[in-house]
Design a protein around this motif. Structure first.
Motif, PDB file in Angstrom:
ATOM      1  N   ASP A 190      43.612  41.252  33.240  1.00 42.68           N
ATOM      2  CA  ASP A 190      42.833  42.057  34.013  1.00 42.68           C
ATOM      3  C   ASP A 190      41.532  43.231  33.946  1.00 42.68           C
ATOM      4  OD1 ASP A 190      42.692  43.528  31.663  1.00 42.68           O
ATOM      5  OD2 ASP A 190      43.966  44.976  31.931  1.00 42.68           O
ATOM      6  N   ASP A 191      40.714  42.140  34.306  1.00 45.45           N
ATOM      7  CA  ASP A 191      39.929  42.801  34.284  1.00 45.45           C
ATOM      8  C   ASP A 191      38.894  41.796  35.109  1.00 45.45           C
ATOM      9  OD1 ASP A 191      36.525  42.546  34.228  1.00 45.45           O
ATOM     10  OD2 ASP A 191      36.989  44.483  32.798  1.00 45.45           O
ATOM     11  N   ALA A 192      38.686  42.325  36.344  1.00 50.73           N
ATOM     12  CA  ALA A 192      37.537  42.064  38.032  1.00 50.73           C
ATOM     13  C   ALA A 192      36.725  41.389  37.683  1.00 50.73           C
ATOM     14  CB  ALA A 192      38.037  43.107  38.878  1.00 50.73           C
ATOM     15  N   SER A 193      35.928  41.360  35.967  1.00 52.22           N
ATOM     16  CA  SER A 193      34.986  40.463  36.011  1.00 52.22           C
ATOM     17  C   SER A 193      35.106  39.694  35.633  1.00 52.22           C
ATOM     18  CB  SER A 193      33.781  41.751  35.385  1.00 52.22           C
ATOM     19  OG  SER A 193      33.073  42.506  35.812  1.00 52.22           O
ATOM     20  N   VAL A 194      36.180  39.554  34.619  1.00 56.58           N
ATOM     21  CA  VAL A 194      36.550  38.032  34.204  1.00 56.58           C
ATOM     22  C   VAL A 194      37.199  37.077  35.738  1.00 56.58           C
ATOM     23  CG1 VAL A 194      38.471  37.306  32.766  1.00 56.58           C
ATOM     24  CG2 VAL A 194      37.092  39.033  32.077  1.00 56.58           C
ATOM     25  N   GLN A 195      38.028  37.840  36.694  1.00 60.23           N
ATOM     26  CA  GLN A 195      38.763  36.941  37.384  1.00 60.23           C
ATOM     27  C   GLN A 195      37.994  36.817  38.734  1.00 60.23           C
ATOM     28  OE1 GLN A 195      41.546  35.688  37.553  1.00 60.23           O
ATOM     29  NE2 GLN A 195      42.906  37.168  36.303  1.00 60.23           N
ATOM     30  N   LEU A 196      36.792  37.497  39.103  1.00 59.42           N
ATOM     31  CA  LEU A 196      35.935  36.685  39.619  1.00 59.42           C
ATOM     32  C   LEU A 196      34.494  35.754  38.806  1.00 59.42           C
ATOM     33  CD1 LEU A 196      34.244  37.718  42.010  1.00 59.42           C
ATOM     34  CD2 LEU A 196      32.692  38.941  40.549  1.00 59.42           C
ATOM     35  N   GLU A 197      34.740  36.188  37.984  1.00 59.41           N
ATOM     36  CA  GLU A 197      33.361  34.915  37.543  1.00 59.41           C
ATOM     37  C   GLU A 197      34.531  33.913  37.107  1.00 59.41           C
ATOM     38  OE1 GLU A 197      30.514  32.015  36.169  1.00 59.41           O
ATOM     39  OE2 GLU A 197      30.558  34.105  37.108  1.00 59.41           O
ATOM     40  N   ALA A 198      36.114  33.458  37.115  1.00 57.44           N
ATOM     41  CA  ALA A 198      36.351  32.616  36.827  1.00 57.44           C
ATOM     42  C   ALA A 198      36.530  31.934  37.642  1.00 57.44           C
ATOM     43  CB  ALA A 198      38.336  32.648  36.180  1.00 57.44           C
ATOM     44  N   GLY A 199      36.717  32.629  39.267  1.00 55.03           N
ATOM     45  CA  GLY A 199      36.408  32.162  40.539  1.00 55.03           C
ATOM     46  C   GLY A 199      35.446  31.316  41.078  1.00 55.03           C
ATOM     47  N   ASN A 200      34.588  32.259  40.484  1.00 54.55           N
ATOM     48  CA  ASN A 200      32.710  31.543  40.590  1.00 54.55           C
ATOM     49  C   ASN A 200      32.699  30.013  39.864  1.00 54.55           C
ATOM     50  OD1 ASN A 200      31.691  33.047  41.511  1.00 54.55           O
ATOM     51  ND2 ASN A 200      30.802  34.184  40.302  1.00 54.55           N
ATOM     52  N   ILE A 201      33.291  29.871  38.649  1.00 53.67           N
ATOM     53  CA  ILE A 201      33.201  28.525  37.702  1.00 53.67           C
ATOM     54  C   ILE A 201      34.092  27.347  38.527  1.00 53.67           C
ATOM     55  CG2 ILE A 201      33.866  27.134  35.321  1.00 53.67           C
ATOM     56  CD1 ILE A 201      33.023  30.501  34.447  1.00 53.67           C
ATOM     57  N   ALA A 202      35.291  28.654  39.439  1.00 51.23           N
ATOM     58  CA  ALA A 202      36.547  27.195  39.716  1.00 51.23           C
ATOM     59  C   ALA A 202      35.764  26.447  40.723  1.00 51.23           C
ATOM     60  CB  ALA A 202      37.181  27.558  39.772  1.00 51.23           C
ATOM     61  N   ALA A 203      35.051  27.393  41.834  1.00 53.71           N
ATOM     62  CA  ALA A 203      33.994  27.549  43.301  1.00 53.71           C
ATOM     63  C   ALA A 203      32.793  26.285  42.353  1.00 53.71           C
ATOM     64  CB  ALA A 203      34.096  28.189  43.277  1.00 53.71           C
ATOM     65  N   GLY A 210      41.783  27.065  42.564  1.00 49.93           N
ATOM     66  CA  GLY A 210      41.397  28.012  41.180  1.00 49.93           C
ATOM     67  C   GLY A 210      40.823  29.315  41.573  1.00 49.93           C
ATOM     68  N   ALA A 211      39.671  28.663  42.337  1.00 53.76           N
ATOM     69  CA  ALA A 211      38.978  29.922  43.166  1.00 53.76           C
ATOM     70  C   ALA A 211      39.941  30.645  43.396  1.00 53.76           C
ATOM     71  CB  ALA A 211      37.638  29.404  43.819  1.00 53.76           C
ATOM     72  N   ARG A 212      40.567  30.510  44.525  1.00 53.53           N
ATOM     73  CA  ARG A 212      41.259  31.482  45.412  1.00 53.53           C
ATOM     74  C   ARG A 212      42.159  32.477  44.479  1.00 53.53           C
ATOM     75  NH1 ARG A 212      42.710  30.346  51.012  1.00 53.53           N
ATOM     76  NH2 ARG A 212      42.169  27.761  52.156  1.00 53.53           N
ATOM     77  N   ALA A 213      42.471  31.475  43.662  1.00 49.63           N
ATOM     78  CA  ALA A 213      43.482  31.982  43.069  1.00 49.63           C
ATOM     79  C   ALA A 213      42.722  33.701  42.557  1.00 49.63           C
ATOM     80  CB  ALA A 213      44.561  31.882  41.776  1.00 49.63           C
ATOM     81  N   ALA A 214      41.808  33.426  41.652  1.00 51.97           N
ATOM     82  CA  ALA A 214      40.600  34.215  40.435  1.00 51.97           C
ATOM     83  C   ALA A 214      40.034  35.176  41.443  1.00 51.97           C
ATOM     84  CB  ALA A 214      39.574  33.298  40.098  1.00 51.97           C
ATOM     85  N   TRP A 215      39.763  34.466  42.658  1.00 53.37           N
ATOM     86  CA  TRP A 215      38.747  36.168  43.397  1.00 53.37           C
ATOM     87  C   TRP A 215      40.425  36.374  44.595  1.00 53.37           C
ATOM     88  CZ3 TRP A 215      35.370  31.424  46.102  1.00 53.37           C
ATOM     89  CH2 TRP A 215      34.214  31.448  45.463  1.00 53.37           C
ATOM     90  N   THR A 216      41.512  35.928  44.442  1.00 52.19           N
ATOM     91  CA  THR A 216      42.323  36.767  45.029  1.00 52.19           C
ATOM     92  C   THR A 216      42.373  38.068  44.162  1.00 52.19           C
ATOM     93  OG1 THR A 216      43.093  35.351  46.295  1.00 52.19           O
ATOM     94  CG2 THR A 216      44.557  37.255  45.272  1.00 52.19           C
ATOM     95  N   GLU A 217      42.426  37.630  43.137  1.00 51.10           N
ATOM     96  CA  GLU A 217      43.096  38.868  41.406  1.00 51.10           C
ATOM     97  C   GLU A 217      42.126  39.467  41.684  1.00 51.10           C
ATOM     98  OE1 GLU A 217      45.851  40.121  38.231  1.00 51.10           O
ATOM     99  OE2 GLU A 217      45.704  39.138  39.887  1.00 51.10           O
ATOM    100  N   ALA A 218      40.980  38.706  41.150  1.00 55.71           N
ATOM    101  CA  ALA A 218      39.915  40.635  41.639  1.00 55.71           C
ATOM    102  C   ALA A 218      39.650  40.934  41.955  1.00 55.71           C
ATOM    103  CB  ALA A 218      38.185  39.590  42.070  1.00 55.71           C
ATOM    104  N   SER A 219      40.235  40.361  43.900  1.00 51.00           N
ATOM    105  CA  SER A 219      39.937  41.392  44.800  1.00 51.00           C
ATOM    106  C   SER A 219      41.146  42.173  45.015  1.00 51.00           C
ATOM    107  CB  SER A 219      40.426  40.862  46.216  1.00 51.00           C
ATOM    108  OG  SER A 219      39.968  41.164  47.538  1.00 51.00           O
ATOM    109  N   ARG A 220      42.155  41.791  44.157  1.00 52.46           N
ATOM    110  CA  ARG A 220      43.609  42.525  44.374  1.00 52.46           C
ATOM    111  C   ARG A 220      43.151  43.974  42.862  1.00 52.46           C
ATOM    112  NH1 ARG A 220      47.857  44.100  40.409  1.00 52.46           N
ATOM    113  NH2 ARG A 220      46.829  42.440  38.878  1.00 52.46           N
ATOM    114  N   LEU A 221      42.831  43.654  41.934  1.00 48.89           N
ATOM    115  CA  LEU A 221      42.562  44.271  40.782  1.00 48.89           C
ATOM    116  C   LEU A 221      41.289  45.658  40.716  1.00 48.89           C
ATOM    117  CD1 LEU A 221      42.006  41.571  38.037  1.00 48.89           C
ATOM    118  CD2 LEU A 221      43.852  43.669  37.852  1.00 48.89           C
TER     119      LEU A 221
END
Length: 244
Positions: A190-203, A210-221
């Protein structure tokens, strides 16, 4: 939200009055707490009182003043052969980092760790902070050593896993980055920093889904802070250009 924090978990000295006397002051009125802590110091509060000054200054984001107070507490503890010296040096390093001075942070953290008295979570946090200071100095090899030590000492700290994943991605070690961000997600999804980096790594791995999903979640959080805005900007690469 994962952010660098003062080592409050390790900050409470043996004085049983410290939590009630200082932390309550800081919660109620940090500015007033500085005066209260200085008065306590004059009354013989010793290392605990000086440390309290640092906590009160930190609560106001007065990082150089906080770092100076923690260093004064550390020196007083060393004179008194008080094992809290290492904790105070670690807090000083954390404050210097928060204040944007990684060189002074590294010096304070070197002193904290050289004492050999920190263990468990406090040790992990000090190694993590020194890793952050090393990254700022461009010393990625030292940063990796400290991050690995931080993970060994504090394996449940999501920030350690996040920073380890980020460093691995920047060094081109995607298998390590994926493994470490998975650990961060297990602990703090539930931390946007974690989701942002998850998207970076997936990309970086070519995983658009995976990148879309993680970045979308970071934006939501965190839609209105830099992490959320970074995720929103990253998502734009997947938008279909409008036809002329």
């Amino acid at each position: 939200m994962i952010l660098p924090l003062l080592l409050l978990s390790a900050s409470v000295p043996a004085d049983p009055a410290f939590p009630d006397r200082c932390l309550e002051w800081v919660r109620d009125d940090p500015a007033k707490a500085v005066a209260q802590a200085n008065r306590w110091k004059l009354e013989g509060g010793g290392v605990a009182a000086q440390q309290c000054v640092g906590l009160a200054e930190a609560a106001q984001d007065r990082w150089p003043a906080a770092a100076a107070a923690f260093e004064a507490a550390a020196r007083a503890a060393e004179v008194a052969h008080d094992p809290l010296a290492a904790t105070c040096w670690a807090q000083a390093g954390n404050a210097w980092l928060a204040g944007g001075d990684p060189a002074r942070a590294r010096t304070a953290l070197d002193t904290a760790l050289s004492a050999g008295t920190l263990s468990g979570q406090p040790l992990g946090e000090a190694r993590l902070d020194r890793a952050r200071a090393a990254v700022a100095a461009g010393d990625t090899r030292a940063a990796r050593d400290d991050l690995d030590a931080a993970l060994a000492a504090a394996p449940d700290d999501p920030l350690a896993w996040l920073l380890s994943a980020t460093l691995a991605r920047r060094q081109g070690d995607l298998p390590r980055a994926k493994a470490d961000i998975a650990q961060a997600l297990r602990r703090s999804a539930d931390d946007a920093s974690v989701q942002l980096e998850a998207g970076n790594i997936a990309a970086s791995a070519g995983d658009e889904t995976g990148a879309r999903a993680a970045w979308t979640e970071a934006s939501r959080l965190a839609p209105d802070d830099p992490r959320g805005r970074s995720a929103q900007a990253a998502l734009k690469q997947f938008e279909t250009p409008a036809k002329p």
